[in-house]
Design an enzyme around this catalytic site. Structure first.
Site, PDB file in Angstrom:
ATOM      1  N   ARG A 260      72.116  18.946  36.417  1.00  0.00           N
ATOM      2  CA  ARG A 260      71.113  19.446  37.353  1.00  0.00           C
ATOM      3  C   ARG A 260      71.285  18.789  38.716  1.00  0.00           C
ATOM      4  O   ARG A 260      71.451  17.567  38.810  1.00  0.00           O
ATOM      5  CB  ARG A 260      69.698  19.191  36.812  1.00  0.00           C
ATOM      6  CG  ARG A 260      69.479  19.875  35.468  1.00  0.00           C
ATOM      7  CD  ARG A 260      68.072  19.765  34.961  1.00  0.00           C
ATOM      8  NE  ARG A 260      67.965  20.382  33.637  1.00  0.00           N
ATOM      9  CZ  ARG A 260      66.852  20.421  32.909  1.00  0.00           C
ATOM     10  NH1 ARG A 260      65.740  19.870  33.383  1.00  0.00           N
ATOM     11  NH2 ARG A 260      66.845  20.997  31.722  1.00  0.00           N
ATOM     12  N   ARG A 275      65.518  10.634  36.113  1.00  0.00           N
ATOM     13  CA  ARG A 275      65.902  11.879  36.777  1.00  0.00           C
ATOM     14  C   ARG A 275      67.378  11.782  37.152  1.00  0.00           C
ATOM     15  O   ARG A 275      67.742  11.192  38.154  1.00  0.00           O
ATOM     16  CB  ARG A 275      65.035  12.101  38.022  1.00  0.00           C
ATOM     17  CG  ARG A 275      65.057  13.540  38.544  1.00  0.00           C
ATOM     18  CD  ARG A 275      64.080  13.700  39.689  1.00  0.00           C
ATOM     19  NE  ARG A 275      62.712  13.492  39.264  1.00  0.00           N
ATOM     20  CZ  ARG A 275      61.938  14.435  38.737  1.00  0.00           C
ATOM     21  NH1 ARG A 275      62.401  15.648  38.571  1.00  0.00           N
ATOM     22  NH2 ARG A 275      60.700  14.165  38.380  1.00  0.00           N
ATOM     23  N   GLU A 347      56.798  13.181  30.932  1.00  0.00           N
ATOM     24  CA  GLU A 347      57.239  14.321  30.110  1.00  0.00           C
ATOM     25  C   GLU A 347      58.563  13.995  29.423  1.00  0.00           C
ATOM     26  O   GLU A 347      59.486  13.469  30.041  1.00  0.00           O
ATOM     27  CB  GLU A 347      57.383  15.557  31.000  1.00  0.00           C
ATOM     28  CG  GLU A 347      57.794  16.806  30.236  1.00  0.00           C
ATOM     29  CD  GLU A 347      59.225  17.199  30.523  1.00  0.00           C
ATOM     30  OE1 GLU A 347      59.921  17.555  29.554  1.00  0.00           O
ATOM     31  OE2 GLU A 347      59.650  17.139  31.688  1.00  0.00           O
ATOM     32  N   SER A 350      59.609  19.890  26.631  1.00  0.00           N
ATOM     33  CA  SER A 350      58.897  21.062  27.122  1.00  0.00           C
ATOM     34  C   SER A 350      59.248  22.221  26.203  1.00  0.00           C
ATOM     35  O   SER A 350      60.430  22.512  25.992  1.00  0.00           O
ATOM     36  CB  SER A 350      59.316  21.364  28.561  1.00  0.00           C
ATOM     37  OG  SER A 350      58.506  22.365  29.124  1.00  0.00           O
ATOM     38  N   ARG A 393      65.588  10.369  27.975  1.00  0.00           N
ATOM     39  CA  ARG A 393      64.172   9.991  28.049  1.00  0.00           C
ATOM     40  C   ARG A 393      63.694   9.370  26.741  1.00  0.00           C
ATOM     41  O   ARG A 393      62.809   8.513  26.746  1.00  0.00           O
ATOM     42  CB  ARG A 393      63.329  11.190  28.459  1.00  0.00           C
ATOM     43  CG  ARG A 393      63.612  11.621  29.889  1.00  0.00           C
ATOM     44  CD  ARG A 393      62.506  12.425  30.520  1.00  0.00           C
ATOM     45  NE  ARG A 393      62.776  12.626  31.939  1.00  0.00           N
ATOM     46  CZ  ARG A 393      61.886  13.010  32.833  1.00  0.00           C
ATOM     47  NH1 ARG A 393      60.640  13.258  32.455  1.00  0.00           N
ATOM     48  NH2 ARG A 393      62.209  13.157  34.108  1.00  0.00           N
TER      49      ARG A 393
END
Length: 428
Positions: A260, A275, A347, A350, A393
């Site tokens: 990403r 991130r 988070e 998801s 994560r």
């Protein structure tokens, strides 16, 4: 993608659905292009009928020796007019598609109203944030102190938002991914799948990354894209397919790297691994009958929750509000984990029900089984995706949750066999 019939049937309702997403009215613009396309097609049909009549008249004139020049001249003019009408219909269809393909999915009725993540609603929580008798450190402080997490080396190799893991932490990341994938395949019924990490534009379009989110992707010089998540290739396995109802549901899982660009996130989470441009994730994808997708959404989310529970983490389920729900989703549950070092919820998974939104873009359909009432029309499939979970994560959460006062790390019991019996990681 949206069904144009939905807009035609209830333009005010469609605008109201987009307004929940914070978007201005669009139905009028869509219907204007739709009307232009239909008018051009209707005129084209009339011209085609006249052309057919002319062809017969010209043939008759030639057979009888009559003068057909005027008829042939009219036929030539008709060809030019028909070409113009075909171009007008195609242009109106392109304009209509351009509007529709940029619009997000219609939200489920029970998605709470709200503008951003501050308006998300906590549904339930597992465990209470611990209160250790020492000052907990963040994951990057722990990893660097252990000598097993190296951001300077990663920056030398690739730049910012990359990490080098060494030794026991590298093995722990591998153990997490393999354990999670095995859990989902052996106990949750997902079929283990290895997918390409480079995909074409049609694949990105099918799940909604293109054209709207191209800046978030890494594109190669030959026009392919690095996957931002295995959801993209897994979901597109059913693109252009007509599946028998008896074959459903399909459940796929993959452990893959994700890439990403993190466009628009300058200044956010610049320290540590939260991130990254590249990370590992276990992804779950389900393909279901339309009437089953809501129940499948709950099931998928419970599968992800089990991962967090077995790792001994404190977590909660959150339903995203209208303004925070992703482009392709009709409803999304986020799982947030408590990070003691940050003293915050973050988070980690998801899980989204996209209903038939992606299936329409992919032309992925189901052939219903025949019942007492006879044949039923083909229907678009429903697609769902969920993190099961993000490996990096999960590593962060394990580090911060199971850290000890001396800076060492206790390995969660379920991972000990995957770590060769190692129960604790101490300073190198």
């Amino acid at each position: 993608m949206h069904d144009i019939r939905t807009v035609r049937t209830d333009p005010a309702g469609f605008d109201a659905a987009m307004a929940r997403r914070g978007l201005p009215p669009v139905a009028e613009a869509v219907l204007a292009q739709d009307a232009a396309r239909r008018a051009a097609q209707q005129a084209l049909q009339e011209k085609q009928a006249r052309r057919n009549a002319l062809a017969k008249a010209i043939g008759q004139a030639r057979r009888t020796g009559a003068d057909s020049a005027a008829l042939e001249a009219e036929g030539g003019a008709l060809r030019d007019e028909m070409a113009a009408l075909e171009a007008a219909a195609a242009e109106a269809e392109r304009a209509q598609t351009a509007i529709l393909e940029a619009l997000p999915n219609i939200l489920d009725a029970d998605v709470p109203e709200g503008r951003d993540e501050a308006d998300n609603v906590v549904l339930h929580q597992h465990g209470e944030p611990p209160r250790p008798n020492f000052a907990p450190r963040q994951h990057f402080e722990l990893g660097e102190a252990l000598g097993l997490m190296d951001f300077a080396a990663a920056a030398k190799l690739a730049g910012a938002r990359f990490t080098v893991l060494r030794g026991a932490l590298a093995r722990l990341e591998r153990a997490l991914g393999q354990w999670m994938l095995t859990l989902h395949t052996e106990q949750h019924g997902y079929a283990e799948t290895v997918v390409p990490y480079l995909v074409n534009a049609a694949t990105m379009y099918g799940t909604g990354q293109l054209p709207k989110f191209e800046e978030d992707l890494f594109k190669t010089t030959d026009g392919r894209y690095l996957i931002p998540t295995a959801e993209v290739p897994l979901t597109n396995l059913v693109r252009e397919e007509l599946l028998p109802e008896a074959a459903l549901p399909l459940r796929f899982a993959a452990l893959s790297p994700c890439f990403r660009s993190e466009a628009g996130s300058a200044g956010r989470d610049t320290r540590g691994m939260l991130r990254q441009h590249q990370f590992q994730k276990v992804e779950m994808v389900s393909i279901t009958r339309p009437e089953d997708s809501a129940a499948e959404h709950e099931r998928m989310t419970r599968c992800a929750e089990r991962v967090l529970t077995e790792l001994g983490l404190v977590w909660r389920r959150v339903v995203l509000c209208a303004g925070d729900t992703g482009f392709s989703a009709a409803k999304t549950y986020d799982l947030e984990v408590w990070l003691p070092g940050q003293g915050a919820w973050r988070e980690i998974s998801s899980c989204s029900n996209c209903r038939d939104f992606q299936a329409r873009r992919m032309n992925a359909r189901m052939k219903p089984a025949e019942g007492p009432e006879g044949k039923k029309p083909n229907a678009f499939l429903h697609t769902l995706n969920g993190s099961g979970v993000a490996v990096g994560r999960a590593l962060i959460a394990v580090l911060e949750t199971h850290q000890q006062a001396d800076g060492s790390l206790l390995i969660p019991e379920v991972l000990v066999p995957w770590m060769g019996g190692l129960e604790r990681i101490g300073p190198a």
